[in-house]
Structures are given as C-alpha cells and as structure tokens.
Design a protein around this motif. Structure first.
Motif, PDB file in Angstrom:
ATOM      1  N   VAL A   1       0.851  -1.195   0.000  1.00 13.79           N
ATOM      2  CA  VAL A   1       0.000   0.000   0.000  1.00 13.79           C
ATOM      3  C   VAL A   1       0.883   1.239   0.000  1.00 13.79           C
ATOM      4  N   VAL A   2       0.470   2.258  -0.734  1.00  7.83           N
ATOM      5  CA  VAL A   2       1.158   3.548  -0.662  1.00  7.83           C
ATOM      6  C   VAL A   2       0.120   4.590  -0.253  1.00  7.83           C
ATOM      7  N   THR A   3       0.412   5.383   0.803  1.00  6.16           N
ATOM      8  CA  THR A   3      -0.516   6.436   1.243  1.00  6.16           C
ATOM      9  C   THR A   3       0.233   7.767   1.317  1.00  6.16           C
ATOM     10  N   ASP A   4      -0.561   8.818   1.484  1.00  2.00           N
ATOM     11  CA  ASP A   4       0.105  10.096   1.755  1.00  2.00           C
ATOM     12  C   ASP A   4       0.316  10.227   3.249  1.00  2.00           C
ATOM     13  N   SER A   5       0.806  11.360   3.694  1.00  2.00           N
ATOM     14  CA  SER A   5       1.152  11.492   5.119  1.00  2.00           C
ATOM     15  C   SER A   5      -0.080  11.466   6.022  1.00  2.00           C
ATOM     16  N   LYS A   6      -1.290  11.620   5.428  1.00  2.00           N
ATOM     17  CA  LYS A   6      -2.506  11.582   6.259  1.00  2.00           C
ATOM     18  C   LYS A   6      -3.147  10.211   6.246  1.00  2.00           C
ATOM     19  N   GLY A   7      -2.627   9.340   5.471  1.00  2.00           N
ATOM     20  CA  GLY A   7      -3.148   7.973   5.437  1.00  2.00           C
ATOM     21  C   GLY A   7      -4.105   7.735   4.276  1.00  2.00           C
ATOM     22  N   SER A   8      -4.285   8.720   3.394  1.00  2.00           N
ATOM     23  CA  SER A   8      -5.193   8.520   2.253  1.00  2.00           C
ATOM     24  C   SER A   8      -4.506   7.630   1.224  1.00  2.00           C
ATOM     25  N   LEU A   9      -5.226   6.626   0.740  1.00  2.00           N
ATOM     26  CA  LEU A   9      -4.682   5.620  -0.174  1.00  2.00           C
ATOM     27  C   LEU A   9      -4.297   6.246  -1.518  1.00  2.00           C
ATOM     28  N   ILE A  10      -3.096   5.985  -1.954  1.00  2.00           N
ATOM     29  CA  ILE A  10      -2.667   6.459  -3.272  1.00  2.00           C
ATOM     30  C   ILE A  10      -2.627   5.276  -4.230  1.00  2.00           C
ATOM     31  N   SER A  11      -2.149   4.187  -3.726  1.00  2.00           N
ATOM     32  CA  SER A  11      -2.066   2.996  -4.571  1.00  2.00           C
ATOM     33  C   SER A  11      -2.021   1.769  -3.671  1.00  2.00           C
ATOM     34  N   GLY A  12      -2.510   0.624  -4.141  1.00  2.00           N
ATOM     35  CA  GLY A  12      -2.469  -0.573  -3.288  1.00  2.00           C
ATOM     36  C   GLY A  12      -2.626  -1.851  -4.091  1.00  2.00           C
ATOM     37  N   GLU A  13      -2.036  -2.892  -3.584  1.00  2.00           N
ATOM     38  CA  GLU A  13      -2.159  -4.205  -4.241  1.00  2.00           C
ATOM     39  C   GLU A  13      -2.122  -5.260  -3.151  1.00  2.00           C
ATOM     40  N   ASN A  14      -3.111  -6.169  -3.157  1.00  2.00           N
ATOM     41  CA  ASN A  14      -3.154  -7.145  -2.071  1.00  2.00           C
ATOM     42  C   ASN A  14      -3.120  -8.560  -2.619  1.00  2.00           C
ATOM     43  N   ASN A  15      -2.219  -9.327  -2.118  1.00  2.00           N
ATOM     44  CA  ASN A  15      -2.173 -10.739  -2.496  1.00  2.00           C
ATOM     45  C   ASN A  15      -2.192 -11.622  -1.251  1.00  2.00           C
ATOM     46  N   LEU A  16      -2.662 -11.019  -0.146  1.00  2.00           N
ATOM     47  CA  LEU A  16      -2.695 -11.762   1.131  1.00  2.00           C
ATOM     48  C   LEU A  16      -4.117 -12.136   1.537  1.00  2.00           C
ATOM     49  N   GLY A  17      -5.101 -11.579   0.853  1.00  2.00           N
ATOM     50  CA  GLY A  17      -6.489 -11.871   1.211  1.00  2.00           C
ATOM     51  C   GLY A  17      -7.022 -10.837   2.180  1.00  2.00           C
ATOM     52  N   SER A  18      -8.279 -11.026   2.601  1.00  2.00           N
ATOM     53  CA  SER A  18      -8.950  -9.984   3.381  1.00  2.00           C
ATOM     54  C   SER A  18      -8.496  -9.944   4.829  1.00  2.00           C
ATOM     55  N   PHE A  19      -7.689 -10.962   5.235  1.00  2.00           N
ATOM     56  CA  PHE A  19      -7.250 -10.938   6.630  1.00  2.00           C
ATOM     57  C   PHE A  19      -6.008 -10.079   6.830  1.00  2.00           C
ATOM     58  N   SER A  20      -5.559  -9.516   5.744  1.00  2.00           N
ATOM     59  CA  SER A  20      -4.378  -8.661   5.855  1.00  2.00           C
ATOM     60  C   SER A  20      -4.691  -7.471   6.755  1.00  2.00           C
ATOM     61  N   TYR A  21      -3.751  -7.083   7.594  1.00  2.00           N
ATOM     62  CA  TYR A  21      -3.935  -5.938   8.491  1.00  2.00           C
ATOM     63  C   TYR A  21      -4.259  -4.678   7.705  1.00  2.00           C
ATOM     64  N   PHE A  22      -3.483  -4.509   6.657  1.00  2.00           N
ATOM     65  CA  PHE A  22      -3.643  -3.277   5.886  1.00  2.00           C
ATOM     66  C   PHE A  22      -5.006  -3.255   5.197  1.00  2.00           C
ATOM     67  N   MET A  23      -5.487  -4.429   4.728  1.00  2.00           N
ATOM     68  CA  MET A  23      -6.789  -4.491   4.063  1.00  2.00           C
ATOM     69  C   MET A  23      -7.879  -4.117   5.045  1.00  2.00           C
ATOM     70  N   GLN A  24      -7.726  -4.693   6.281  1.00  2.00           N
ATOM     71  CA  GLN A  24      -8.714  -4.394   7.311  1.00  2.00           C
ATOM     72  C   GLN A  24      -8.691  -2.907   7.632  1.00  2.00           C
ATOM     73  N   ASP A  25      -7.519  -2.343   7.664  1.00  2.00           N
ATOM     74  CA  ASP A  25      -7.342  -0.923   7.967  1.00  2.00           C
ATOM     75  C   ASP A  25      -8.020  -0.036   6.936  1.00  2.00           C
ATOM     76  N   MET A  26      -7.947  -0.451   5.689  1.00  2.00           N
ATOM     77  CA  MET A  26      -8.479   0.349   4.592  1.00  2.00           C
ATOM     78  C   MET A  26      -9.982   0.554   4.737  1.00  2.00           C
ATOM     79  N   PHE A  27     -10.626  -0.464   5.358  1.00  2.00           N
ATOM     80  CA  PHE A  27     -12.085  -0.348   5.528  1.00  2.00           C
ATOM     81  C   PHE A  27     -12.448   0.590   6.675  1.00  2.00           C
ATOM     82  N   LYS A  28     -11.454   0.820   7.552  1.00  2.00           N
ATOM     83  CA  LYS A  28     -11.712   1.781   8.631  1.00  2.00           C
ATOM     84  C   LYS A  28     -11.494   3.174   8.061  1.00  2.00           C
ATOM     85  N   THR A  29     -12.144   4.100   8.608  1.00  2.00           N
ATOM     86  CA  THR A  29     -12.047   5.460   8.050  1.00  2.00           C
ATOM     87  C   THR A  29     -10.681   6.084   8.280  1.00  2.00           C
ATOM     88  N   THR A  30     -10.134   5.758   9.446  1.00  2.00           N
ATOM     89  CA  THR A  30      -8.894   6.459   9.809  1.00  2.00           C
ATOM     90  C   THR A  30      -7.630   5.689   9.463  1.00  2.00           C
TER      91      THR A  30
END
Ligand code: ADP
Length: 492
Positions: A86-115
């Motif tokens: 995942v690549v984000t800006d300094s505020k955490g807004s997603l710039i680019s992302g690629e997941n090959n770990l499935g939905s249990f990935s920490y970062f994937m779970q994080d993306m669904f949270k607002t913050t």
C-alpha cells in the motif's frame, strides 16, 4: 621416573589410533554444525532473509514510483512474493495498493476503517524513530501466522509518501521436519563415510611407517643390508633415503672399525711373534754365543721399534682425526726447510748410493706449521726411498706459481697401479707386495693427508706403474702471517 617409562606413557597409542580419533572429532564437529545451523537457526535465518528481501522490494518500489511505474511494479511484487503493498500520503489517504494476502491482511482491514488506524500507528512510530524504514514481526491471529510489517517513508519531490508492505512468514516447521529427517540420513552417511575414510587414511599413513620401523629395528640390531623402501608419501621417501644413507655411513664406519682392529692386531702380532721367537732363541740357543745373541737382540730391538712406530702413528692419526692437534702457524723459508730435511739423508746417500737431490726454484717464505710439514716431506721422501727400487733416484722439487708454492717428491720406482692410486692415502692401506723389510705401518700417508687437510693445502699423487710416482702438495701464497689459507682441495 625412568626415561623409558616417560616415553612409553607419551607414545602409548599408535598413529592409527590418533588419526582415527582426530577424524572422529572432525566428523562430530561437522555433524554438530550441520544440525545447529540447519535445525536450530533455520527459522531465524529464514526470517531475516525474508526481511532483507522485503526491504529490497521496498527500495525497488520507491524507485519505480519515482519513475511513474509503481502500478506494474506493485502488482508483480505482490504476486511474486505473496504480499499486500500500500502507498498512502502522510494523512493515510490511499494512493495505490495491491493485495495478495487476502482480506485478513492488516492493511486491508485498515483500509475499511475510516482512519486507517494500524497504518497511522506505524507512521507515528516511524516518524518518532527518525529512521527511513521500520520492520516488525506481528502475529496475525486471523491468518494464524507470523507476518512481517514493513513501512518506509519517501518523497516524490514535494510530498511525503509512505510505503507499507505486509508479508507472511511462511511457517518453516514442515520444512524443518523434512530437513531433520534428511539430517538423520546425512548424519548416518557422513558417519559411515568417515569410518571408511578413517580406516583407509590411517592405514595409508601408518603402513609405510610400520614397515620402515620394522626395517629400522633390523638395522638397529646390526643388519646393514636392509633396504629401506621408498613410497607411500614424500616424507616417508625422504626418511627412507636418510636411513639408507645413515645405514651406508654406519656400515662404512663399522667396516672401518673391523678392518682397523684386524689391521692393528695383525700389525701388533707380527712383531710380537718375532720378539717372542728371538727371545726364546736367545734363551735356548744363542745365549752363550755373543755374535748370534747380538744379532738376535738386534732383531728384537728392530721389532720393538716397529711396534713403537706403529703405536705412535696410531696415536698421531687419532689425534689429527679428532681435531685435537693444534697447528702452530709460522713463516719459514722453503729452501731452509728442505735443506734441513735433506741433511738427515747424508748417510744414506753416501753409504747406500741413493741419488737424492733438491731442485729449487727461487726461495720463498711460506706460512704453515713447520714441524708438521717437515713430517709430510719426510714421509714422502721415506716412501720414495722405500719404493724407488733399483733406481735409487729421488728428486725434491720446488715449483713457484703465482698463487702457490708446489713441493713435489718424485721417484722412479715401481709406481702405483691406477686402481690402487685412489687408496694410497687411506688408513692402513699398504701395497699388496710390500716387503716386510720395508718398515711401514700403512699410516704414513693418511697422517700426511690429515696434516695437509688441516692446513687446507691441495695435495695429491701422480703415478704410473713401472715409471715412478710423484707425491705433491701446494702451499698457497699468503700476504701475511694471519692470512692462513683455507681453501685447499684434495686432488688425490
Ligand atoms: P707404508 O707405511 O706402507 O709406507 P704409507 O701410508 O706411507 O704406508 O703408504 C701406503 C702405501 O702406498 C704403501 O704401502 C705403498 O704401497 C704405497 N706407496 C706409498 N708411497 C709410494 C711410492 N713412492 N711408490 C710406490 N708406492 C707407494
């Protein structure tokens, strides 16, 4: 404690035993290292290798982002390595992302949270550490595995961006159990191989030594005919050659010793027998006849002289050979020396018709031990007289050369055959048909040889059978008394 006890204790075991022990130790060390590295350190090593690989991927991705190719790079890296990137800006807004770990990935779970809570935490941690990148191992309960979390900051010129990589550390337990099984086989194979190699090497090393030792024992018991075989390896070949040489030398010394004893006892026995025989004759027959008695006593005195001559010569030679004879270097005139020696032969010249003459060159002062040189010249002249036969002509010659003064004693006697010529300076060598009336011990020339060798004067003999012999030596020209010559060569 006796010396032999000590050495027994030190050498209690054979070479084969030591070689086997060292090989067993080496094998055990290899097996232990193999187990420690493959079994105990494998998981740790695998993890650090994985961290290095992720950090590497991070570098490549940052580079491709700067070149505007991040999308393709992320896809390939995520797919090849099983990662969530995942690549984000300094505020955490997603710039680019690629997941090959499935939905249990920490970062994937994080993306669904607002913050983006977890990623936020990582950013904070990275910033406060002051480093450029951060790596953590985290247990993912949902995936039931350990994960490597990687976070790094970078800039695309103006804005600060964050790259996050999440990758699972594959459980290596199954791998370890496979390796453990393999290790058991490897251990058995190594042990068996080591056993065979140990037997082979220890045999190969010890056999030539055992062989050599058994021969050396025979040699030590006095068998000088054993042949030490070369072979095995270089050191043994060298040792065999040295032993062969030692055997040769000891054999020679041994032969010399037996010859010496035989010669001495023979030379002592003959005059003693004569002394005894003539003494008995005086007692039983000629005691009352003054003429015969005088004749017999004369023979006894002659034989006693012969005996004392022999004993003196033996003593002198042994002194010379042991190096106990000191030379008294002096300068003297060649003419004076030779004239002085020749006065001793006046009677012989007058009464027995000997033609003994000195053929001088210009007189020279030489440096040597005059008494010892006297002995050499005297000996050469006496031999010339003894072996000059009917000719009775002897010449003492002085030849001045640039580098030396050569003294020659020449006779026109029977000469010496080519085969015997190299032996004349040997101890106890006497010509085969030397008549008993020629008083000699076979030591005269060996004494001359030792004296000339001690002086380092060159010396030798030229002779032709039937024509006569010339014995010679050369006194090097020296600049001062202290400048004693030391490079003479024997040219027998
Ligand atoms: P020896 O006491 O027998 O003379 P030397 O050592 O002086 O012993 O000489 C050794 C042998 O060398 C002699 O026995 C003799 O055979 C030979 N030899 C020495 N000088 C002469 C010579 N001038 N001519 C021939 N043979 C000689």
């Amino acid at each position: 404690m006796k010396r032999s006890d000590k050495s027994d204790r030190k050498t209690r075991h054979s070479l084969r035993y030591y070689v086997s022990c060292y090989f067993v130790i080496l094998t055990v060390i290899i097996i232990v290292l193999l187990w420690v590295f493959q079994y105990f350190f494998l998981a740790r090593y695998y993890r650090s290798a994985r961290i290095r690989a992720i950090s590497n991927v991070g570098n490549i991705l940052v580079e491709s982002y700067r070149q505007g190719e991040i999308e393709a790079g992320m896809k390939r890296a995520a797919f090849d390595n099983g990662m969530c990137i995942v690549v984000t800006d300094s505020k955490g807004s997603l710039i680019s992302g690629e997941n090959n770990l499935g939905s249990f990935s920490y970062f994937m779970q994080d993306m669904f949270k607002t913050t983006g809570y977890y990623m936020h935490q990582l950013r904070e941690e990275l910033n406060s550490s002051g480093k450029e990148e951060l790596t953590k191992i985290k247990k993912n309960d949902s995936l039931k595995s350990e994960e490597i979390i990687y976070c790094r900051s970078f800039t695309d010129g103006s804005t600060v961006l964050y790259l996050y990589i999440e990758a699972s550390v594959e459980p290596v337990d199954s791998t370890v159990s496979i390796i453990r099984e393999q290790l058991v086989y490897i251990t058995i194979i190594i042990a068996e191989l080591a056993f065979i190699i140990t037997l082979f090497i220890s045999k190969r090393l010890s056999d030539p030594i055992v062989n050599l030792t058994s021969k050396a024992k025979k040699f030590a018991d006095g068998d000088f005919d054993v042949k030490f075989e070369e072979g095995g390896y270089k050191e043994i070949t060298e040792l065999s050659q040295v032993l062969d040489k030692a055997e040769d030398e000891i054999g020679k010394v041994n032969k010399l010793r037996t010859d010496l004893i035989a010669n001495i006892s023979h030379d002592l026995r003959t005059p003693l027998t004569m002394v005894k025989a003539y003494a008995e004759m005086i007692r039983d027959l000629s005691g009352d006849d003054p003429v015969k008695r005088g004749e017999h006593i004369g023979i006894i005195i002659d034989e006693a002289d012969r005996l004392s001559n022999l004993v003196n010569n033996i003593l002198e030679l042994s002194k010379l050979e042991s190096g106990n004879m000191e030379l008294h270097w002096q300068e003297f005139s060649v003419h004076d020396k030779i004239h002085d020696i020749l006065t001793r032969y006046t009677l012989l010249i007058e009464e027995q018709g000997y033609d003994i003459a000195f053929e001088p060159d210009e007189d020279r002062t030489v440096c040597a031990d005059p008494d010892k040189l006297d002995q050499v010249i005297y000996n050469f002249i006496n031999n010339a007289i003894n072996y000059s036969g009917e000719q009775k002509r002897i010449r003492i010659r002085q030849i001045n050369r640039e580098e030396c003064t050569r003294i020659e004693v020449e006779d026109n006697g029977k000469g010496i055959s080519k085969e015997l010529l190299p032996k004349v300076f040997d101890r106890y060598y006497r010509g085969e048909k030397v008549k008993r009336d020629i008083v000699g011990t076979g030591l005269g020339l060996s004494i001359c040889k030792e004296i000339l060798k001690r002086h380092s004067f060159a010396f030798g003999v030229q002779s032709e059978e039937g024509k006569g012999s010339t014995f010679w030596f050369e006194i090097p020209v020296t600049k001062s008394k202290t400048d004693k010559p030391n490079s003479g060569k024997n040219k027998e």
